[in-house]
Design a protein around this motif. Structure first.
Motif, PDB file in Angstrom:
ATOM      1  N   LYS A  35      22.027   8.687  -3.575  1.00 31.54           N
ATOM      2  CA  LYS A  35      21.882  10.186  -3.858  1.00 31.54           C
ATOM      3  C   LYS A  35      21.114  10.438  -5.206  1.00 31.54           C
ATOM      4  CE  LYS A  35      22.904  14.299  -5.843  1.00 31.54           C
ATOM      5  NZ  LYS A  35      23.273  14.719  -7.472  1.00 31.54           N
ATOM      6  N   GLY A  76      26.168  22.042  -6.889  1.00 31.21           N
ATOM      7  CA  GLY A  76      26.265  20.503  -7.285  1.00 31.21           C
ATOM      8  C   GLY A  76      26.744  19.581  -6.051  1.00 31.21           C
ATOM      9  N   ASP A 135      26.122  15.598  -4.039  1.00 32.38           N
ATOM     10  CA  ASP A 135      26.858  14.483  -4.267  1.00 32.38           C
ATOM     11  C   ASP A 135      27.940  14.391  -3.161  1.00 32.38           C
ATOM     12  OD1 ASP A 135      25.924  14.194  -6.948  1.00 32.38           O
ATOM     13  OD2 ASP A 135      27.457  15.215  -8.100  1.00 32.38           O
ATOM     14  N   LYS A 180      30.622  17.740 -15.157  1.00 30.23           N
ATOM     15  CA  LYS A 180      29.534  18.193 -14.091  1.00 30.23           C
ATOM     16  C   LYS A 180      28.764  16.829 -13.621  1.00 30.23           C
ATOM     17  CE  LYS A 180      25.257  21.009 -13.795  1.00 30.23           C
ATOM     18  NZ  LYS A 180      24.171  20.909 -14.397  1.00 30.23           N
TER      19      LYS A 180
END
Ligand code: ADP
Ligand code: ASP
Ligand code: MG
Length: 403
Positions: free
Chosen positions: A11, A215, A218, A273
């Motif tokens: 990723k 986010g 992931d 993060k």
């Protein structure tokens, strides 16, 4: 599906595809992994800043800003076409890639125009609009890989990741996702194609686009690794792994070579993060290790997140979430009473307020908990209403917010 046992899911985050130069670097990493001969699947975020831009523009359009969509049109074309300029030389490929990007930009801008006409932006509409960041980035990265002689194909995750209908923070339905992933990605892998899948979003069973939360790319990678039984997930980002603190805030922060799934989940939940906290769940379920690596410093070993506990020592890292508030409820005649704490948290639960941490003094005269600063005034309002009579009877003496 051939070679399942040695499959890797890689990723790449927003900065790893944030410019033409970054896309070239990402393409080289993927090309090298592909040439090792083991199956690889790429999962890609939107170019850095694009998700924020889409969200801000859609919100402005809903609030009546008539120029939002035309500004978006030029900003999206500008960012993506200049990346194409940098990474794609072949004239035919440049033309087709440019045409695909133009088409995506136009579709996205039309959606924002309709938000403006309606004067309303639903969570469902928001998810559809923000998914365009990833829909565009995969096209350019696949083109950049083709330039390096690799048969790469962009894949939209609404044909792979099946989710519930919670727009904005959808959860995957793993069995259905497994079927879709095998049907969509299996034939590509069997033909030796390198699939480049969009991160961040999926779709309901009815095919409506949903996002997995900010986010969330992931998470997309770990979901895919789970359903396809991959043997590793590699998260490529802009730092040398999970560090003892955010290196943007603490320049002396150092990389943690290994952390456990549980530690990584906790660090992520409390503000690191570098990895989205739900990501560890699908990986931990099957013991699939997650490597965090730096796209711009690939020789650094990075961090391995795995089933084993990390190094000895209890304090691994310090994290921070900016903009939090501590709310305190105090009252001597009140907090010892069974059910009072439950009343506090059911009020918060009904209002979908996220509580980060809770502490109760052993005397039971005060209860404190941490919420987002932006939720603070609402929490005070809701609790003051809930405990109106208790305040009048002085069973509750204080409901206050300390930033
Ligand atoms: P990506 O776009 O690749 O997903 P993110 O911006 O989501 O990247 O996450 C990487 C960022 O996380 C780093 O640039 C860093 O500033 C921040 N970060 C916060 N806490 C940590 C930590 N403990 N270790 C490493 N990075 C951290
Ligand atoms: N592009 C999405 C975001 O900015 C997802 C991600 O980057 O992981 O939230
Ligand atoms: Mg991220």
């Amino acid at each position: 599906m051939g070679g399942e046992n040695s499959m890797r899911v890689m990723k790449f985050g927003g900065t790893s595809v944030g410019s033409g130069a970054a896309i070239s670097q990402t393409a080289s990493i993927l090309a090298a992994a592909y040439r090792e001969g083991r199956p690889v699947i790429g999962v890609v975020s939107a170019m850095a800043g694009i998700t924020n831009l889409l969200l801000e523009t859609a919100t402005a359009a809903a609030c009546g800003d008539g120029s939002a969509s035309s500004q978006l049109y030029s900003a999206l074309l500008d960012r993506h076409l200049s990346a194409i300029d940098h990474v794609i030389r072949d004239p035919g490929r440049r033309e087709t890639t440019t045409a695909t990007i133009r088409e995506l930009v136009e579709r996205c801008v039309r959606l924002v125009e309709s938000v403006h006409v309606l004067g309303d932006l639903s969570p469902r509409g928001t998810d559809w609009i923000v998914s365009f960041g990833e829909r565009m980035s995969v096209v350019i990265l696949a083109g950049a890989l083709a330039e390096q002689g690799i048969a790469a194909e962009p894949v939209n995750a609404d044909r792979v990741i099946v989710t519930d209908e919670v727009f904005g923070s959808a959860e995957p339905l793993l069995d259905k996702t497994r079927d879709m992933a095998q049907a969509t990605l299996g034939p590509l892998l069997d033909r030796g194609v390198l699939p480049i899948m969009t991160g961040f979003f999926g779709a309901t069973e009815a095919g409506v686009t949903t996002t997995l939360g900010r986010g969330g790319s992931d998470y997309s990678a770990a979901i895919l690794a789970n359903v396809l039984r991959a043997d590793e997930v590699w998260i490529w980002t802009d730092v040398d792994g999970v560090m003892t603190a955010d290196p943007r805030l603490v320049p002396g922060a150092r990389t943690l070579p290994a952390v456990s799934f549980a530690e990584a989940t906790e660090l992520a939940y409390f503000g690191a993060k570098v990895i989205h906290s739900p990501t560890m769940r699908p990986a931990a379920e099957l013991g699939i290790p997650i490597w965090i690596k730096n796209t711009f410093h690939p020789e650094h070993p990075g961090t391995r997140i795995g089933p084993e506990p990390g190094e000895n020592g209890s304090v691994k890292a310090i994290t921070a979430i900016p903009g939090l508030s501590v709310i305190t409820v105090e009252g001597s005649g009140f907090l010892g009473v069974a059910g009072a704490t439950a009343r506090v948290f059911s009020v918060l639960g009904r209002a979908s307020i996220n509580v980060f941490m809770i502490s109760q003094a052993s005397s039971q005269h005060s209860l404190s908990f941490v919420v987002r600063g932006s939720d603070g005034p609402k929490v005070i309002r809701l609790l003051s209403a809930e405990f109106e009579f208790d305040i009048l009877r002085e069973r509750v003496l204080r409901i206050a917010e300390d930033p």
